[in-house]
Enzyme design. Structure first.
Site, short mmCIF file in Angstrom:
data_model
loop_
_atom_site.label_atom_id
_atom_site.label_comp_id
_atom_site.label_asym_id
_atom_site.label_seq_id
_atom_site.Cartn_x
_atom_site.Cartn_y
_atom_site.Cartn_z
NE ARG A 128 4.97 9.89 -9.82
CZ ARG A 128 4.00 9.58 -8.96
NH1 ARG A 128 3.72 8.31 -8.73
NH2 ARG A 128 3.34 10.53 -8.34
CG ASN A 173 6.51 12.11 -7.59
OD1 ASN A 173 5.93 13.19 -7.69
ND2 ASN A 173 6.10 11.15 -6.79
CG HIS A 209 -1.66 14.02 -7.99
ND1 HIS A 209 -1.52 13.40 -6.77
CD2 HIS A 209 -3.00 14.03 -8.25
CE1 HIS A 209 -2.73 13.06 -6.31
NE2 HIS A 209 -3.64 13.43 -7.19
CB THR A 236 5.40 6.96 -5.07
OG1 THR A 236 4.03 6.55 -5.08
CG2 THR A 236 5.53 8.32 -4.40
CG PHE A 254 6.13 12.62 2.75
CD1 PHE A 254 5.05 13.08 2.01
CD2 PHE A 254 6.16 11.28 3.12
CE1 PHE A 254 4.00 12.23 1.66
CE2 PHE A 254 5.12 10.41 2.76
CZ PHE A 254 4.04 10.89 2.04
CD GLU A 283 -6.63 13.56 -5.64
OE1 GLU A 283 -6.46 13.24 -6.85
OE2 GLU A 283 -5.95 13.09 -4.71
CE LYS A 323 3.14 15.19 -7.57
NZ LYS A 323 3.75 14.34 -6.50
NE ARG A 333 -1.80 5.50 -8.34
CZ ARG A 333 -1.20 6.34 -7.47
NH1 ARG A 333 -1.59 7.59 -7.33
NH2 ARG A 333 -0.19 5.91 -6.75
CE1 TYR A 385 -0.39 14.76 -2.90
CE2 TYR A 385 0.38 17.03 -3.12
CZ TYR A 385 0.25 15.74 -3.63
OH TYR A 385 0.76 15.44 -4.88
#
Ligand code: IDP
Ligand code: MG
Length: 139
Positions: free
Chosen positions: A102, A112, A115, A91, A57, A126, A9, A85, A49
């Site tokens: 993270r 964070n 993704h 998250t 958010f 995606e 990100k 993950r 998203y």
């Protein structure tokens, strides 16, 4: 063999963590089979998203995701979706286990660093959002 979509990100790119994220994936035996850097427009972030469109958010998240360049990549390996993950962590960095990306680098629940797709269905959507078939390489 499974594929997942990961993104470094804007905060991860800003903090010079592109290599760190890739290194952690590769160290876990995962392979990068497609990769590029780009800056999302607000509309591209909204589309990516879209599942979160009704969340409080959503506007802030899509502003953040379009605030600077990102690195998007397709990551391949056995159990790639859950492995990525696990390497990312929860998250919210406050809940992320020590040694996860993270936990180690994220500043808050929105910023964070990374993704990762959360299911085979979202991985399919995606990956197709960013890459065509000829941009993904057999390894
Ligand atoms: P994930 O990235 O761990 O799958 P999601 O629930 O899918 O988390 O949320 C997508 C992204 O939206 C998160 O990575 C984070 O950047 C942001 N986000 C999630 N929950 C919140 C929140 O409560 N406040 C602000 N941003 C959030
Ligand atoms: Mg998610």
């Amino acid at each position: 063999m499974e594929r997942t979509l990961s993104i470094v990100k804007p905060d991860g790119v800003q903090k010079n963590l592109i290599g760190e994220v890739i290194r952690r994936f590769e160290n876990a035996g995962l392979r990068i089979v497609a990769l590029k850097m780009l800056r999302l427009t607000k509309d591209m972030a909204r589309g990516f998203y879209i599942v979160h469109k009704d969340k409080p958010f959503y506007d802030s998240l899509t502003d953040f995701m379009s605030s600077g360049p990102v690195v998007v990549m397709v990551v391949e390996g056995e159990g790639a979706i859950s492995k990525v993950r696990e390497i990312m962590g929860a998250t919210n960095p406050r809940n992320a286990a020590p040694g996860t990306i993270r936990h180690d680098f994220a500043s808050d629940v929105e910023h964070n660093i990374v993704h990762g797709s959360d299911s085979p269905q979202s991985a399919g959507f995606e990956i197709g959002y960013f890459f065509s078939d000829i941009e993904i390489h057999e390894r």
